[in-house]
Design a protein around this motif. Sequence first.
Motif, PDB file in Angstrom:
ATOM      1  N   LEU A 131       0.827  -1.211   0.000  1.00 31.43           N
ATOM      2  CA  LEU A 131       0.000   0.000   0.000  1.00 31.43           C
ATOM      3  C   LEU A 131       0.862   1.262   0.000  1.00 31.43           C
ATOM      4  N   ASP A 143       2.335   3.320  -3.449  1.00 30.66           N
ATOM      5  CA  ASP A 143       1.633   4.400  -4.149  1.00 30.66           C
ATOM      6  C   ASP A 143       1.761   5.669  -3.306  1.00 30.66           C
ATOM      7  N   LYS A 182       0.544   8.466  -3.582  1.00 27.36           N
ATOM      8  CA  LYS A 182      -0.679   9.249  -3.440  1.00 27.36           C
ATOM      9  C   LYS A 182      -1.712   8.561  -2.538  1.00 27.36           C
ATOM     10  N   ARG A 183      -1.488   7.293  -2.223  1.00 29.37           N
ATOM     11  CA  ARG A 183      -2.443   6.506  -1.412  1.00 29.37           C
ATOM     12  C   ARG A 183      -2.317   6.881   0.051  1.00 29.37           C
ATOM     13  N   ILE A 224      -2.966   6.083   3.816  1.00 28.28           N
ATOM     14  CA  ILE A 224      -3.252   4.953   4.712  1.00 28.28           C
ATOM     15  C   ILE A 224      -3.703   5.558   6.031  1.00 28.28           C
ATOM     16  N   GLU A 277      -6.738   1.583   8.975  1.00 27.28           N
ATOM     17  CA  GLU A 277      -6.026   0.536   8.242  1.00 27.28           C
ATOM     18  C   GLU A 277      -4.796   0.062   9.009  1.00 27.28           C
ATOM     19  N   ARG A 332       8.104   5.701   0.766  1.00 23.62           N
ATOM     20  CA  ARG A 332       7.828   4.933  -0.457  1.00 23.62           C
ATOM     21  C   ARG A 332       9.076   4.174  -0.888  1.00 23.62           C
TER      22      ARG A 332
END
Length: 159
Positions: free
Chosen positions: A63, A66, A68-69, A71, A75, A135
């Motif tokens: 996850l 990305d 731009k994702r 969390i 989660e 990332r």
Amino acid sequence: MNTVALIPELVKGLPAAFVTLIIGLIAAGIAFRQYRIARAKFKLDLFDKRHAVFLQTWAFISLMLDSKRFIDVKEVMEFRREAANAKFLFGSDIKHFVDAVEKKSLERGDAMVAVRKAATEAERNEASRLIEETREWATREVKLIHDRFASYLDFSNWR
């Protein structure tokens, strides 16, 4: 009593002793097979539980690939609950790794919030740098995760 007279009496008891010995050997063989089956089942159950933690950890790290994702904390808490058995199923190396995954994801979430709420361009750049750093960390760890878990999931070397 004459010892010569005892010999025929002893010979009469040999078939019963022989049958008892054979039955005892058969029972020991069955018990040994049951032990081996129970041990194999234990190993398979342990593998299944370890593999589940591995998959959950791998999916969660993915996850973070990305940039731009977002969390959210929900989660992260779900991952924490799903991977909670790591400290019981693995050595301290995996437990610390799972803790690091959680920590990195929280740092990333904080940085993403900071990007949105940054008052200055410098703050936004610093938060963006942290997002990129996590990332890159996730990219490295996704490649290494199989090696990290390999000794615990290898069928040839049961712990």
